[in-house]
Design a protein around this motif. Structure first.
Motif, mmCIF file in Angstrom:
data_model
loop_
_atom_site.group_PDB
_atom_site.id
_atom_site.type_symbol
_atom_site.label_atom_id
_atom_site.label_comp_id
_atom_site.label_asym_id
_atom_site.label_seq_id
_atom_site.Cartn_x
_atom_site.Cartn_y
_atom_site.Cartn_z
ATOM 1 N N ASP A 140 44.562 34.872 49.443
ATOM 2 C CA ASP A 140 44.224 33.860 48.442
ATOM 3 C C ASP A 140 43.484 34.536 47.286
ATOM 4 O O ASP A 140 42.322 34.279 47.009
ATOM 5 C CB ASP A 140 43.412 32.718 49.056
ATOM 6 N N ILE A 141 44.199 35.409 46.616
ATOM 7 C CA ILE A 141 43.677 36.252 45.549
ATOM 8 C C ILE A 141 43.454 35.435 44.273
ATOM 9 O O ILE A 141 44.299 34.632 43.900
ATOM 10 C CB ILE A 141 44.681 37.395 45.224
ATOM 11 N N PHE A 142 42.341 35.695 43.604
ATOM 12 C CA PHE A 142 42.110 35.106 42.281
ATOM 13 C C PHE A 142 42.332 36.142 41.185
ATOM 14 O O PHE A 142 42.972 35.881 40.193
ATOM 15 C CB PHE A 142 40.711 34.504 42.167
ATOM 16 N N PHE A 143 41.766 37.360 41.361
ATOM 17 C CA PHE A 143 42.053 38.446 40.432
ATOM 18 C C PHE A 143 41.874 39.788 41.123
ATOM 19 O O PHE A 143 41.210 39.902 42.141
ATOM 20 C CB PHE A 143 41.202 38.370 39.150
ATOM 21 N N VAL A 144 42.507 40.808 40.540
ATOM 22 C CA VAL A 144 42.413 42.185 41.029
ATOM 23 C C VAL A 144 42.206 43.087 39.821
ATOM 24 O O VAL A 144 42.894 42.946 38.812
ATOM 25 C CB VAL A 144 43.705 42.611 41.770
ATOM 26 N N SER A 145 41.253 44.002 39.930
ATOM 27 C CA SER A 145 41.007 44.981 38.875
ATOM 28 C C SER A 145 40.641 46.298 39.554
ATOM 29 O O SER A 145 39.486 46.521 39.921
ATOM 30 C CB SER A 145 39.862 44.509 37.971
ATOM 31 N N LEU A 146 41.662 47.134 39.758
ATOM 32 C CA LEU A 146 41.414 48.417 40.416
ATOM 33 C C LEU A 146 42.582 49.357 40.176
ATOM 34 O O LEU A 146 43.678 48.918 39.843
ATOM 35 C CB LEU A 146 41.177 48.229 41.923
ATOM 36 N N PRO A 147 42.339 50.671 40.330
ATOM 37 C CA PRO A 147 43.460 51.610 40.212
ATOM 38 C C PRO A 147 44.368 51.484 41.434
ATOM 39 O O PRO A 147 43.984 50.909 42.454
ATOM 40 C CB PRO A 147 42.774 52.980 40.171
ATOM 41 N N ILE A 148 45.560 52.026 41.345
ATOM 42 C CA ILE A 148 46.506 51.966 42.461
ATOM 43 C C ILE A 148 46.076 52.905 43.599
ATOM 44 O O ILE A 148 46.270 52.607 44.760
ATOM 45 C CB ILE A 148 47.939 52.320 41.976
#
Length: 126
Positions: free
Chosen positions: A55-63
């Motif tokens: 139930d993701i809202f946002f993602v901010s990260l490198p692969i």
């Protein structure tokens, strides 16, 4: 998930990571509302841990990123840091903000996942 459950899962993940000489992480899969991140010591073998956010809202990260296993690698943001990101990303109520601490990036880099649920699985080659 209740915050006590989330905190326990994060503690268990960090306990496993702390006992590894190092771990490299990468995003394995994102499918609708599920993000799977894997960690491994040796990329030529199976990964050692799977961390699954739902139930993701946002993602901010490198692969991909490396970690220093001598310090906590994953945390749940609280208080001022959580408030700032909640306002910035307009996070819906019920989502926690998880922060990874990647090695070789500034402390304020921002390696985040906002989700309602977190789970993990240890992978055994044996």
């Amino acid at each position: 998930m209740e915050i006590s459950e989330i905190t326990k899962v994060v503690e268990d993940i960090n306990k496993f990571i702390r006992n590894q000489p190092w771990l490299d992480f990468e995003v394995l899969q994102y499918d609708k509302q599920k993000l799977t991140i894997i960690g491994c010591i040796d990329i030529s073998n199976l990964h050692d841990i799977e961390i699954v956010f739902e139930d993701i809202f946002f993602v901010s990260l490198p692969i991909e990123w490396k970690t220093d296993t001598s310090r906590p690698v994953l945390s749940v943001l609280e208080r001022e840091k959580a408030i700032i990101l909640n306002k910035k990303f307009k996070v819906e109520q019920g989502h926690s903000i998880f922060a990874f601490a990647p090695e070789d990036y500034p402390d304020d880099f921002g390696c985040y996942v906002s989700a309602k649920k977190i789970a993990f699985k240890l992978i055994s080659e044996k």
